[in-house]
Design a protein around this motif. Structure first.
Motif, mmCIF file in Angstrom:
data_model
loop_
_atom_site.group_PDB
_atom_site.id
_atom_site.type_symbol
_atom_site.label_atom_id
_atom_site.label_comp_id
_atom_site.label_asym_id
_atom_site.label_seq_id
_atom_site.Cartn_x
_atom_site.Cartn_y
_atom_site.Cartn_z
ATOM 1 N N PRO A 1 -17.418 36.172 -34.361
ATOM 2 C CA PRO A 1 -18.194 36.538 -35.550
ATOM 3 C C PRO A 1 -18.630 35.291 -36.310
ATOM 4 C CG PRO A 1 -15.852 36.918 -35.914
ATOM 5 C CD PRO A 1 -15.996 36.539 -34.476
ATOM 6 N N TRP A 2 -19.631 35.448 -37.177
ATOM 7 C CA TRP A 2 -20.213 34.288 -37.855
ATOM 8 C C TRP A 2 -19.198 33.564 -38.719
ATOM 9 C CZ3 TRP A 2 -20.190 33.480 -43.038
ATOM 10 C CH2 TRP A 2 -19.958 34.568 -43.871
ATOM 11 N N TYR A 3 -18.256 34.307 -39.342
ATOM 12 C CA TYR A 3 -17.304 33.639 -40.224
ATOM 13 C C TYR A 3 -16.319 32.780 -39.442
ATOM 14 C CZ TYR A 3 -14.823 37.987 -39.024
ATOM 15 O OH TYR A 3 -14.265 39.044 -38.351
ATOM 16 N N GLN A 4 -16.008 33.148 -38.193
ATOM 17 C CA GLN A 4 -15.153 32.279 -37.380
ATOM 18 C C GLN A 4 -15.879 30.982 -37.058
ATOM 19 O OE1 GLN A 4 -13.037 34.072 -34.091
ATOM 20 N NE2 GLN A 4 -12.963 32.161 -32.934
ATOM 21 N N VAL A 5 -17.173 31.092 -36.756
ATOM 22 C CA VAL A 5 -17.978 29.891 -36.505
ATOM 23 C C VAL A 5 -18.080 29.059 -37.784
ATOM 24 C CG1 VAL A 5 -20.259 29.065 -35.831
ATOM 25 C CG2 VAL A 5 -19.251 31.027 -34.668
#
Length: 493
Positions: free
Chosen positions: A85-89
């Motif tokens: 997901p974008w928040y992990q990136v």
């Protein structure tokens, strides 16, 4: 006649179903069904309706699959893609920004530039870096396929020669960053030792060797970038420990200290070279040089999600960097160390905790910046089959990654001049990759859609950052030569 007509209708309907089940091209024709299948116009049989409905269902399902999964990657890889997901990136990017390198920015950026130029430079560099990275992120699906490596994108736009040049620049960049992380880890271990014993028995090269071994052990256990997961949370926690400790102890020292000297030290010539080197460090502070590789891990829609991650990095993610950099310079002025925890005063156990946290965080951060090299080696030479911790795959990682990190560690011990490495890395690789290539690739990809003013703006960026890169490289090499004369190889700094 009716039976023959029904048979022809059924055959054409099945053919249409097969055609519609194929992947949808990016430029499709608009011919009608009646033009391609004339028999379907003249008979309203139930068999035709059922076949047509089945074909449309297949097409709709195919569209939903492509929207969910995104475009296919340009090339095969042994690592996971489209998984995070974008928040992990966003946390991956923030981990790089707030790595233990932030403990050096007060000394390597603020001291050579001073309050006005240093503060303006940090804010301006963040804005320019966000812009350049956003340009690069928007090219991730250029040409109708995902470019999961920086060199793949450059090769797609320019050809084989620039593919090879980009590959060389990127791996020089990442090798230098990883070498710097091992130096940082060694400095943190040496700082812990000095807190308890000052007999110079445990020298910096020994600490660097220990750091290299620990980094290798961590690399053996994490097969790919997406495998970090919980370790990103651990990294954030560790970053907060050494940043909060450095901030609080610097604040206390600054309150109790006499008037500080904020004048830029050195002769006129040395000030010029130090300023240029500090500009390279500004660029180094915010950029990874591996954005396409990080973007490859994000779930579709990859451009939108990557932009979210970048905004997270350059808003919330940079606040700890600003806090510890400005506080460190305010507290110690021009005498600020290039490793801030060497300047602070406080309880031994608190400084120990901060240095241990800095050491452990460098181990995690190094894995991020080494992952493109690992991906290449695993894809090119690894079997890529079976479980990640099978005997073959684990043994392959031990040999290949262990060998790569051994070279990193040897270079780090030979030349443990951290600030010089930051400047040289920014000059040789980060400037060209993040600013020169990003702007020029965007020009090449969007040249028919850009106005004359937009084209002039991108060309200005290409020329200006090329000149800065050349000047910064000369400055960084000069600093390394000067420090090499002052300190011998395997110096115990």
């Amino acid at each position: 006649m009716c039976a023959d007509s029904n048979s022809k209708i059924s055959i054409e309907a099945r053919a249409l179903a097969v055609q519609l089940a194929q992947p949808i091209p990016f430029t499709s024709s608009s011919s009608s069904v009646g033009e391609d299948f004339p028999l379907l116009q003249g008979c309203g049989l139930q068999q035709e309706e059922v076949s047509m409905a089945a074909a449309l269902d297949v097409r709709e399902e195919k569209v939903r699959d492509e929207e969910r999964l995104g475009l296919e990657a340009a090339d095969a890889t042994a690592h996971q893609i489209s998984h995070d997901p974008w928040y992990q990136v966003g946390f991956v990017l923030t981990t790089g920004v707030n790595s233990a390198y932030v403990l050096g920015y007060a000394g390597s950026i603020m001291v050579p530039l001073g309050w006005i130029a240093g503060t303006t430079g940090l804010v301006l560099a963040a804005a320019i870096s966000l812009y350049a990275n956003a340009l690069l992120a928007r090219l991730h699906e250029f040409g109708g396929q995902r470019h999961i490596r920086y060199r793949d994108l450059a090769g797609f736009i320019y050809g084989k020669k620039i593919y090879a040049l980009t590959w060389a620049l990127q791996y020089v960049n990442l090798f230098m960053i990883n070498t710097g992380y091992i130096i940082l880890g060694g400095q943190a271990l040496k700082a812990v030792y000095v807190l308890y014993r000052d007999d110079h028995v445990l020298k910096l090269p020994y600490c660097i060797a220990i750091a290299g071994v620990v980094c290798a052990m961590f690399a053996f256990g994490i097969p790919h970038l997406s495998g970090l997961r919980i370790w990103l949370g651990v990294s954030t926690f560790l970053s907060l420990i050494y940043i909060v400790v450095a901030f609080v102890l610097s604040l206390r020292d600054g309150k109790n200290a006499p008037v500080r000297d904020y004048n830029i030290p050195g002769s006129h010539a040395s000030k010029i070279f130090s300023t240029i080197g500090a500009v390279a460090s500004l660029v180094f502070a915010y950029n990874t040089g591996m954005l396409p590789e990080i973007q490859a891990t994000v779930k579709p829609p990859v451009i939108k999600n990557m932009e979210k991650a970048l905004w997270f990095q350059f808003t919330i993610g940079v606040l700890p960097l600003y806090a510890v950099t400005f506080m460190g310079y305010w507290a110690y002025g021009s005498s600020t160390s290039t490793y801030l925890l060497n300047s602070v005063n406080g309880p031994v156990w608190v400084k120990t905790m901060a240095n241990v946290a800095a050491f452990l965080q460098t181990v995690i951060a190094l894995h991020i910046f080494a992952s493109p090299m690992y991906e290449y080696l695993d894809t090119q030479y690894g079997r890529g089959k079976g479980k990640a911790f099978s005997f073959h795959n684990l043994g392959f990682r031990v040999m290949v990654r262990g060998g790569y990190l051994t070279i990193n560690t040897l270079v780090a011990a030979l030349l443990p001049f951290l600030g010089d490495f930051m400047s040289l890395t920014g000059a040789l690789s980060t400037f060209p990759l993040t600013f020169v290539l990003a702007n020029h690739m965007y020009l090449m990809a969007k040249k028919n859609k850009l106005s004359a003013l937009e084209k002039a703006w991108h060309w200005l960026n290409v020329v200006a950052f090329s000149c800065l890169a050349a000047a910064a490289a000369v400055s960084a090499l000069r600093l390394i030569i000067v420090d090499s004369r002052t300190y011998h190889l395997f110096a115990d700094l």
